[in-house]
Design an enzyme around this catalytic site. Sequence first.
Site, PDB file in Angstrom:
ATOM      1  N   LYS A 176      -1.131   1.389  10.511  1.00 38.97           N
ATOM      2  CA  LYS A 176      -0.775   1.587  11.927  1.00 38.97           C
ATOM      3  C   LYS A 176       0.473   2.458  12.075  1.00 38.97           C
ATOM      4  O   LYS A 176       0.487   3.410  12.851  1.00 38.97           O
ATOM      5  CB  LYS A 176      -0.511   0.231  12.620  1.00 38.97           C
ATOM      6  CG  LYS A 176      -1.671  -0.724  12.585  1.00 38.97           C
ATOM      7  CD  LYS A 176      -1.361  -2.005  13.325  1.00 38.97           C
ATOM      8  CE  LYS A 176      -0.252  -2.829  12.716  1.00 38.97           C
ATOM      9  NZ  LYS A 176      -0.560  -3.356  11.369  1.00 38.97           N
ATOM     10  N   ARG A 192      10.037  -3.847   1.562  1.00 39.49           N
ATOM     11  CA  ARG A 192      10.238  -4.892   2.564  1.00 39.49           C
ATOM     12  C   ARG A 192      10.091  -6.272   1.934  1.00 39.49           C
ATOM     13  O   ARG A 192       9.214  -6.489   1.106  1.00 39.49           O
ATOM     14  CB  ARG A 192       9.215  -4.732   3.691  1.00 39.49           C
ATOM     15  CG  ARG A 192       9.658  -3.788   4.767  1.00 39.49           C
ATOM     16  CD  ARG A 192       8.561  -3.445   5.733  1.00 39.49           C
ATOM     17  NE  ARG A 192       7.861  -4.589   6.299  1.00 39.49           N
ATOM     18  CZ  ARG A 192       6.965  -4.498   7.286  1.00 39.49           C
ATOM     19  NH1 ARG A 192       6.675  -3.305   7.802  1.00 39.49           N
ATOM     20  NH2 ARG A 192       6.348  -5.558   7.743  1.00 39.49           N
TER      21      ARG A 192
HETATM   22  P1  ADP Z   1       1.012  -0.972   8.964  1.00 37.08           P
HETATM   23  O1  ADP Z   1       1.946  -0.260   9.891  1.00 37.08           O
HETATM   24  O2  ADP Z   1      -0.359  -1.147   9.545  1.00 37.08           O
HETATM   25  O3  ADP Z   1       1.568  -2.261   8.423  1.00 37.08           O
HETATM   26  P2  ADP Z   1       1.632   1.204   7.115  1.00 37.08           P
HETATM   27  O4  ADP Z   1       1.431   2.421   7.939  1.00 37.08           O
HETATM   28  O5  ADP Z   1       3.025   0.784   6.840  1.00 37.08           O
HETATM   29  O6  ADP Z   1       0.779  -0.038   7.705  1.00 37.08           O
HETATM   30  O7  ADP Z   1       0.848   1.435   5.731  1.00 37.08           O
HETATM   31  C1  ADP Z   1       0.863   0.415   4.703  1.00 37.08           C
HETATM   32  C2  ADP Z   1       0.965   1.083   3.338  1.00 37.08           C
HETATM   33  O8  ADP Z   1      -0.252   1.791   3.051  1.00 37.08           O
HETATM   34  C3  ADP Z   1       2.082   2.135   3.225  1.00 37.08           C
HETATM   35  O9  ADP Z   1       2.589   2.094   1.917  1.00 37.08           O
HETATM   36  C4  ADP Z   1       1.364   3.470   3.515  1.00 37.08           C
HETATM   37  O10 ADP Z   1       2.005   4.573   2.900  1.00 37.08           O
HETATM   38  C5  ADP Z   1      -0.010   3.196   2.904  1.00 37.08           C
HETATM   39  N1  ADP Z   1      -1.101   3.870   3.623  1.00 37.08           N
HETATM   40  C6  ADP Z   1      -1.197   4.083   4.965  1.00 37.08           C
HETATM   41  N2  ADP Z   1      -2.352   4.711   5.259  1.00 37.08           N
HETATM   42  C7  ADP Z   1      -3.016   4.867   4.081  1.00 37.08           C
HETATM   43  C8  ADP Z   1      -4.279   5.441   3.721  1.00 37.08           C
HETATM   44  N3  ADP Z   1      -5.101   5.972   4.639  1.00 37.08           N
HETATM   45  N4  ADP Z   1      -4.623   5.427   2.409  1.00 37.08           N
HETATM   46  C9  ADP Z   1      -3.795   4.882   1.466  1.00 37.08           C
HETATM   47  N5  ADP Z   1      -2.602   4.325   1.743  1.00 37.08           N
HETATM   48  C10 ADP Z   1      -2.211   4.315   3.037  1.00 37.08           C
HETATM   49  P1  AMP Z   2       5.290  -5.113  11.238  1.00 34.70           P
HETATM   50  O1  AMP Z   2       6.441  -4.220  10.930  1.00 34.70           O
HETATM   51  O2  AMP Z   2       4.497  -4.658  12.434  1.00 34.70           O
HETATM   52  O3  AMP Z   2       4.417  -5.389  10.033  1.00 34.70           O
HETATM   53  O4  AMP Z   2       5.916  -6.514  11.662  1.00 34.70           O
HETATM   54  C1  AMP Z   2       6.701  -7.284  10.770  1.00 34.70           C
HETATM   55  C2  AMP Z   2       6.898  -8.694  11.323  1.00 34.70           C
HETATM   56  O5  AMP Z   2       7.613  -8.634  12.569  1.00 34.70           O
HETATM   57  C3  AMP Z   2       5.624  -9.476  11.636  1.00 34.70           C
HETATM   58  O6  AMP Z   2       5.069 -10.098  10.488  1.00 34.70           O
HETATM   59  C4  AMP Z   2       6.150 -10.478  12.658  1.00 34.70           C
HETATM   60  O7  AMP Z   2       6.876 -11.526  12.039  1.00 34.70           O
HETATM   61  C5  AMP Z   2       7.159  -9.645  13.457  1.00 34.70           C
HETATM   62  N1  AMP Z   2       6.505  -8.993  14.622  1.00 34.70           N
HETATM   63  C6  AMP Z   2       6.365  -7.650  14.829  1.00 34.70           C
HETATM   64  N2  AMP Z   2       5.706  -7.411  15.975  1.00 34.70           N
HETATM   65  C7  AMP Z   2       5.401  -8.632  16.499  1.00 34.70           C
HETATM   66  C8  AMP Z   2       4.692  -9.059  17.642  1.00 34.70           C
HETATM   67  N3  AMP Z   2       4.147  -8.195  18.507  1.00 34.70           N
HETATM   68  N4  AMP Z   2       4.571 -10.400  17.854  1.00 34.70           N
HETATM   69  C9  AMP Z   2       5.110 -11.292  17.008  1.00 34.70           C
HETATM   70  N5  AMP Z   2       5.767 -10.966  15.904  1.00 34.70           N
HETATM   71  C10 AMP Z   2       5.919  -9.648  15.633  1.00 34.70           C
END
Ligand code: ADP
Ligand code: AMP
Length: 216
Positions: A13, A160
């Site tokens: 995302k 993280r």
């Molecule tokens: P989210 O915001 O949904 O938690 P991220 O954008 O942080 O996910 O992506 C999670 C991990 O996967 C990161 O390390 C990112 O670089 C990697 N990633 C994102 N999109 C892809 C993809 N299409 N293929 C492989 N790895 C990806």
């Molecule tokens: P993210 O960076 O989107 O993966 O979010 C990391 C963490 O932040 C999640 O696992 C939740 O603990 C908290 N968080 C982020 N967005 C929300 C949301 N919309 N509602 C509740 N918790 C959230």
Amino acid sequence: MGYIMLGAPGAGKGTQAMALSKEFHIPHISTGDIFRMHIQQQTDLGKKAKEYMDQGLLVPDELVVDLIKDRLAQEDCKEGFILDGFPRTIVQAEALDEVLQELNIPLKTVINVEVPDEKIITRMAGRRVCNHCGGTYHMKYNPPKKEGICDQCQSSLIQRKDDQEETVQKRLQVYHDQTKPLIQYYKDKKILLTVDGTKSVETVTKNMIEALGESA
Ligand code: ADP
Ligand code: AMP
């Protein structure tokens, strides 16, 4: 126009929201990033949020809704925005509907990035992020040009705390229980676009932007 990125933790995302933000010149708003900033600055909100985040649980709805209300009312959201990580519950989605109605900003498309659970663990294990600008990388799939350094702002990359496997399993369970129902919620509103998130970062971006163009 408002856009939402929906999907499991690690679906991509944030990565795709950044690409879309550059393409459409509208702000990328990540509630996770906002909470992490509060944690870094040791604010009261940060202290509260950390208790939940470290366990892989959702921060209570009222805290997140208040935060997003303030953010969406800011000047830079007038032309549109991309929400990443919000809403995560039906209560949050309903609150968002109300806020957007008050602000008179329509929700254009909810992009559901689909990735099966099996792929999520490896994505999270290799994820490295920039605490400074929010840049997101993967050691294997999307590496920075220089190891451990953000391409955009040259800050050091970190792992993280909630990307440890045990916490990721919990976050996936929370996603299935509390966030997945949003797919049907937005399907019913006829604004859901599902993209295959298992393709490469560039392919997902290309497919998403093409599909958004067709739905315009
Ligand atoms: P989210 O915001 O949904 O938690 P991220 O954008 O942080 O996910 O992506 C999670 C991990 O996967 C990161 O390390 C990112 O670089 C990697 N990633 C994102 N999109 C892809 C993809 N299409 N293929 C492989 N790895 C990806
Ligand atoms: P993210 O960076 O989107 O993966 O979010 C990391 C963490 O932040 C999640 O696992 C939740 O603990 C908290 N968080 C982020 N967005 C929300 C949301 N919309 N509602 C509740 N918790 C959230």
